[in-house]
Design a protein around this motif. Structure first.
Motif, PDB file in Angstrom:
ATOM      1  N   ILE A   1       1.835 -16.221   9.573  1.00 42.39           N
ATOM      2  CA  ILE A   1       0.638 -15.812   8.829  1.00 42.39           C
ATOM      3  C   ILE A   1       0.364 -14.330   9.057  1.00 42.39           C
ATOM      4  CG2 ILE A   1      -1.872 -16.072   8.719  1.00 42.39           C
ATOM      5  CD1 ILE A   1      -1.412 -19.107   9.091  1.00 42.39           C
ATOM      6  N   ALA A   2       0.471 -13.880  10.289  1.00 47.82           N
ATOM      7  CA  ALA A   2       0.244 -12.460  10.590  1.00 47.82           C
ATOM      8  C   ALA A   2       1.277 -11.588   9.869  1.00 47.82           C
ATOM      9  CB  ALA A   2       0.297 -12.221  12.098  1.00 47.82           C
ATOM     10  N   ASP A   3       2.545 -12.016   9.867  1.00 43.29           N
ATOM     11  CA  ASP A   3       3.592 -11.268   9.167  1.00 43.29           C
ATOM     12  C   ASP A   3       3.320 -11.211   7.668  1.00 43.29           C
ATOM     13  OD1 ASP A   3       4.872 -10.894  11.586  1.00 43.29           O
ATOM     14  OD2 ASP A   3       6.406 -12.426  11.226  1.00 43.29           O
ATOM     15  N   MET A   4       2.897 -12.330   7.109  1.00 48.48           N
ATOM     16  CA  MET A   4       2.605 -12.370   5.675  1.00 48.48           C
ATOM     17  C   MET A   4       1.422 -11.464   5.328  1.00 48.48           C
ATOM     18  SD  MET A   4       4.896 -14.097   4.200  1.00 48.48           S
ATOM     19  CE  MET A   4       4.133 -14.155   2.596  1.00 48.48           C
ATOM     20  N   LYS A   5       0.431 -11.432   6.176  1.00 47.41           N
ATOM     21  CA  LYS A   5      -0.703 -10.526   5.952  1.00 47.41           C
ATOM     22  C   LYS A   5      -0.239  -9.078   5.945  1.00 47.41           C
ATOM     23  CE  LYS A   5      -4.569 -13.279   7.640  1.00 47.41           C
ATOM     24  NZ  LYS A   5      -5.649 -13.387   8.631  1.00 47.41           N
ATOM     25  N   GLN A   6       0.682  -8.746   6.842  1.00 48.62           N
ATOM     26  CA  GLN A   6       1.204  -7.383   6.899  1.00 48.62           C
ATOM     27  C   GLN A   6       2.004  -7.058   5.635  1.00 48.62           C
ATOM     28  OE1 GLN A   6       0.503  -4.971   9.273  1.00 48.62           O
ATOM     29  NE2 GLN A   6       1.405  -3.709   7.673  1.00 48.62           N
ATOM     30  N   ILE A   7       2.793  -7.992   5.149  1.00 50.78           N
ATOM     31  CA  ILE A   7       3.565  -7.779   3.918  1.00 50.78           C
ATOM     32  C   ILE A   7       2.629  -7.554   2.740  1.00 50.78           C
ATOM     33  CG2 ILE A   7       5.080  -8.933   2.246  1.00 50.78           C
ATOM     34  CD1 ILE A   7       6.488 -10.219   4.713  1.00 50.78           C
ATOM     35  N   VAL A   8       1.592  -8.361   2.660  1.00 48.83           N
ATOM     36  CA  VAL A   8       0.615  -8.206   1.579  1.00 48.83           C
ATOM     37  C   VAL A   8      -0.048  -6.834   1.663  1.00 48.83           C
ATOM     38  CG1 VAL A   8      -1.603  -9.050   0.694  1.00 48.83           C
ATOM     39  CG2 VAL A   8       0.220 -10.672   1.232  1.00 48.83           C
ATOM     40  N   ALA A   9      -0.414  -6.413   2.864  1.00 46.99           N
ATOM     41  CA  ALA A   9      -1.049  -5.101   3.040  1.00 46.99           C
ATOM     42  C   ALA A   9      -0.083  -3.979   2.651  1.00 46.99           C
ATOM     43  CB  ALA A   9      -1.517  -4.928   4.483  1.00 46.99           C
ATOM     44  N   ASP A  10       1.191  -4.102   3.040  1.00 43.10           N
ATOM     45  CA  ASP A  10       2.185  -3.084   2.689  1.00 43.10           C
ATOM     46  C   ASP A  10       2.406  -3.027   1.183  1.00 43.10           C
ATOM     47  OD1 ASP A  10       2.447  -2.510   5.372  1.00 43.10           O
ATOM     48  OD2 ASP A  10       4.354  -3.587   5.612  1.00 43.10           O
ATOM     49  N   ALA A  11       2.477  -4.188   0.542  1.00 37.43           N
ATOM     50  CA  ALA A  11       2.660  -4.217  -0.912  1.00 37.43           C
ATOM     51  C   ALA A  11       1.455  -3.609  -1.618  1.00 37.43           C
ATOM     52  CB  ALA A  11       2.884  -5.651  -1.378  1.00 37.43           C
ATOM     53  N   ASP A  12       0.282  -3.887  -1.104  1.00 34.92           N
ATOM     54  CA  ASP A  12      -0.932  -3.307  -1.677  1.00 34.92           C
ATOM     55  C   ASP A  12      -0.910  -1.783  -1.532  1.00 34.92           C
ATOM     56  OD1 ASP A  12      -3.367  -3.679  -3.033  1.00 34.92           O
ATOM     57  OD2 ASP A  12      -4.505  -3.582  -1.157  1.00 34.92           O
TER      58      ASP A  12
ATOM     59  N   ALA B   1      -0.030 -14.679  -3.402  1.00 28.32           N
ATOM     60  CA  ALA B   1       0.292 -14.710  -1.969  1.00 28.32           C
ATOM     61  C   ALA B   1      -0.977 -14.748  -1.118  1.00 28.32           C
ATOM     62  CB  ALA B   1       1.134 -13.493  -1.596  1.00 28.32           C
ATOM     63  N   ARG B   2      -1.982 -13.970  -1.494  1.00 33.14           N
ATOM     64  CA  ARG B   2      -3.242 -13.986  -0.736  1.00 33.14           C
ATOM     65  C   ARG B   2      -3.883 -15.373  -0.774  1.00 33.14           C
ATOM     66  NH1 ARG B   2      -4.413  -8.566  -3.248  1.00 33.14           N
ATOM     67  NH2 ARG B   2      -4.076  -7.069  -1.569  1.00 33.14           N
TER      68      ARG B   2
ATOM     69  N   SER C   1       5.797   5.208 -16.005  1.00 31.70           N
ATOM     70  CA  SER C   1       6.942   4.682 -16.755  1.00 31.70           C
ATOM     71  C   SER C   1       6.754   3.188 -17.021  1.00 31.70           C
ATOM     72  CB  SER C   1       8.246   4.938 -16.001  1.00 31.70           C
ATOM     73  OG  SER C   1       8.425   3.975 -14.996  1.00 31.70           O
ATOM     74  N   GLU C   2       7.391   2.728 -18.110  1.00 30.12           N
ATOM     75  CA  GLU C   2       7.236   1.324 -18.523  1.00 30.12           C
ATOM     76  C   GLU C   2       7.762   0.358 -17.463  1.00 30.12           C
ATOM     77  OE1 GLU C   2       8.969  -1.282 -22.142  1.00 30.12           O
ATOM     78  OE2 GLU C   2       8.153   0.678 -22.699  1.00 30.12           O
ATOM     79  N   LYS C   3       8.897   0.714 -16.843  1.00 37.77           N
ATOM     80  CA  LYS C   3       9.480  -0.141 -15.808  1.00 37.77           C
ATOM     81  C   LYS C   3       8.526  -0.271 -14.617  1.00 37.77           C
ATOM     82  CE  LYS C   3      14.405  -0.537 -15.255  1.00 37.77           C
ATOM     83  NZ  LYS C   3      15.625   0.053 -14.744  1.00 37.77           N
ATOM     84  N   ILE C   4       7.968   0.836 -14.182  1.00 39.89           N
ATOM     85  CA  ILE C   4       7.060   0.824 -13.041  1.00 39.89           C
ATOM     86  C   ILE C   4       5.775   0.074 -13.399  1.00 39.89           C
ATOM     87  CG2 ILE C   4       5.617   2.274 -11.557  1.00 39.89           C
ATOM     88  CD1 ILE C   4       7.925   4.237 -11.406  1.00 39.89           C
ATOM     89  N   ALA C   5       5.278   0.265 -14.618  1.00 38.10           N
ATOM     90  CA  ALA C   5       4.063  -0.441 -15.034  1.00 38.10           C
ATOM     91  C   ALA C   5       4.286  -1.952 -15.020  1.00 38.10           C
ATOM     92  CB  ALA C   5       3.630   0.026 -16.423  1.00 38.10           C
ATOM     93  N   GLY C   6       5.433  -2.407 -15.508  1.00 39.89           N
ATOM     94  CA  GLY C   6       5.744  -3.841 -15.480  1.00 39.89           C
ATOM     95  C   GLY C   6       5.875  -4.367 -14.064  1.00 39.89           C
ATOM     96  N   LEU C   7       6.544  -3.588 -13.225  1.00 41.13           N
ATOM     97  CA  LEU C   7       6.695  -3.972 -11.818  1.00 41.13           C
ATOM     98  C   LEU C   7       5.346  -4.040 -11.123  1.00 41.13           C
ATOM     99  CD1 LEU C   7       8.488  -4.585  -9.410  1.00 41.13           C
ATOM    100  CD2 LEU C   7       8.764  -2.129  -9.064  1.00 41.13           C
ATOM    101  N   ARG C   8       4.473  -3.074 -11.385  1.00 43.59           N
ATOM    102  CA  ARG C   8       3.132  -3.069 -10.782  1.00 43.59           C
ATOM    103  C   ARG C   8       2.356  -4.321 -11.188  1.00 43.59           C
ATOM    104  NH1 ARG C   8       0.266   0.756  -8.753  1.00 43.59           N
ATOM    105  NH2 ARG C   8      -1.546   0.339 -10.058  1.00 43.59           N
ATOM    106  N   THR C   9       2.433  -4.707 -12.460  1.00 41.88           N
ATOM    107  CA  THR C   9       1.726  -5.889 -12.948  1.00 41.88           C
ATOM    108  C   THR C   9       2.245  -7.149 -12.244  1.00 41.88           C
ATOM    109  OG1 THR C   9       1.364  -4.849 -15.097  1.00 41.88           O
ATOM    110  CG2 THR C   9       1.185  -7.249 -15.000  1.00 41.88           C
ATOM    111  N   ARG C  10       3.574  -7.284 -12.154  1.00 47.10           N
ATOM    112  CA  ARG C  10       4.154  -8.460 -11.479  1.00 47.10           C
ATOM    113  C   ARG C  10       3.765  -8.471 -10.007  1.00 47.10           C
ATOM    114  NH1 ARG C  10       9.037  -6.932 -13.847  1.00 47.10           N
ATOM    115  NH2 ARG C  10       9.956  -6.673 -11.791  1.00 47.10           N
ATOM    116  N   LEU C  11       3.826  -7.299  -9.384  1.00 40.47           N
ATOM    117  CA  LEU C  11       3.485  -7.208  -7.972  1.00 40.47           C
ATOM    118  C   LEU C  11       2.019  -7.559  -7.741  1.00 40.47           C
ATOM    119  CD1 LEU C  11       4.440  -6.622  -5.133  1.00 40.47           C
ATOM    120  CD2 LEU C  11       4.091  -4.193  -5.560  1.00 40.47           C
ATOM    121  N   GLN C  12       1.122  -7.099  -8.600  1.00 38.49           N
ATOM    122  CA  GLN C  12      -0.295  -7.436  -8.470  1.00 38.49           C
ATOM    123  C   GLN C  12      -0.506  -8.942  -8.609  1.00 38.49           C
ATOM    124  OE1 GLN C  12      -1.848  -4.800 -11.478  1.00 38.49           O
ATOM    125  NE2 GLN C  12      -2.667  -3.382  -9.942  1.00 38.49           N
ATOM    126  N   ASP C  13       0.164  -9.568  -9.580  1.00 38.93           N
ATOM    127  CA  ASP C  13       0.052 -11.018  -9.767  1.00 38.93           C
ATOM    128  C   ASP C  13       0.584 -11.768  -8.542  1.00 38.93           C
ATOM    129  OD1 ASP C  13      -1.052 -10.611 -12.266  1.00 38.93           O
ATOM    130  OD2 ASP C  13       0.825 -11.011 -13.358  1.00 38.93           O
TER     131      ASP C  13
END
Length: 138
Positions: free
Chosen positions: A7-18, A46-47, A29-41
């Motif tokens: 759980i602690a590791d997952m919290k750290q991953i979520v914080a790093d991704a954020d 995950a939270r 760029s379109e690729k980055i915008a799509g990646l950002r949307t998927r990552l936010q979802d």
């Protein structure tokens, strides 16, 4: 403890991704915008799952502690009952021996009763300390 570490590791991953999302906020760029949307979802999902896992872990730990405390209490009650029965039987034996005029038997029965009462006190104290220790862990 492994689940708590996960759980602690997952919290750290979520914080790093954020943090990564924040760092790339100005990228258009379109690729980055799509990646950002998927990552936010995925971060949102995950939270939510992480919160559920943490709640489940706490609930299971609390229930296991309550079960252990109940078993300790039940065992202490059984031991106390057994000690009380032993003391009562010892006292009855003393009375029977005393009626026969045997003072030594009476003294032995008193000693046996005292020993049974001390055992009962020790068991009661052990159960109290176990209960206090478990209660303090919450």
């Amino acid at each position: 403890m492994n689940k708590e570490k996960l759980i602690a590791d997952m919290k750290q991953i979520v914080a790093d991704a954020d943090a990564l999302l924040q760092a790339t906020a100005d990228q258009t760029s379109e690729k980055i915008a799509g990646l950002r949307t998927r990552l936010q979802d995925n971060l949102k999902t995950a939270r939510s799952r992480l919160a559920e896992a943490e709640t489940t872990l706490v609930d299971k730990t609390a229930q296991a502690t309550r079960d252990a405390l109940q078993k300790i209490s039940d065992a202490a009650d059984q031991a106390a009952d057994a000690a009380s029965d032993a003391a009562q039987k010892a006292e009855e034996s003393v009375k029977n021996a005393a009626e026969s005029g045997k003072e030594a038997a009476q003294r032995a029965a008193e000693v046996a009763r005292d020993a049974a009462n001390k055992a009962l006190d020790a068991i009661t104290e052990m159960a109290r300390k176990a209960k206090d220790a478990i209660s303090k862990s919450f």
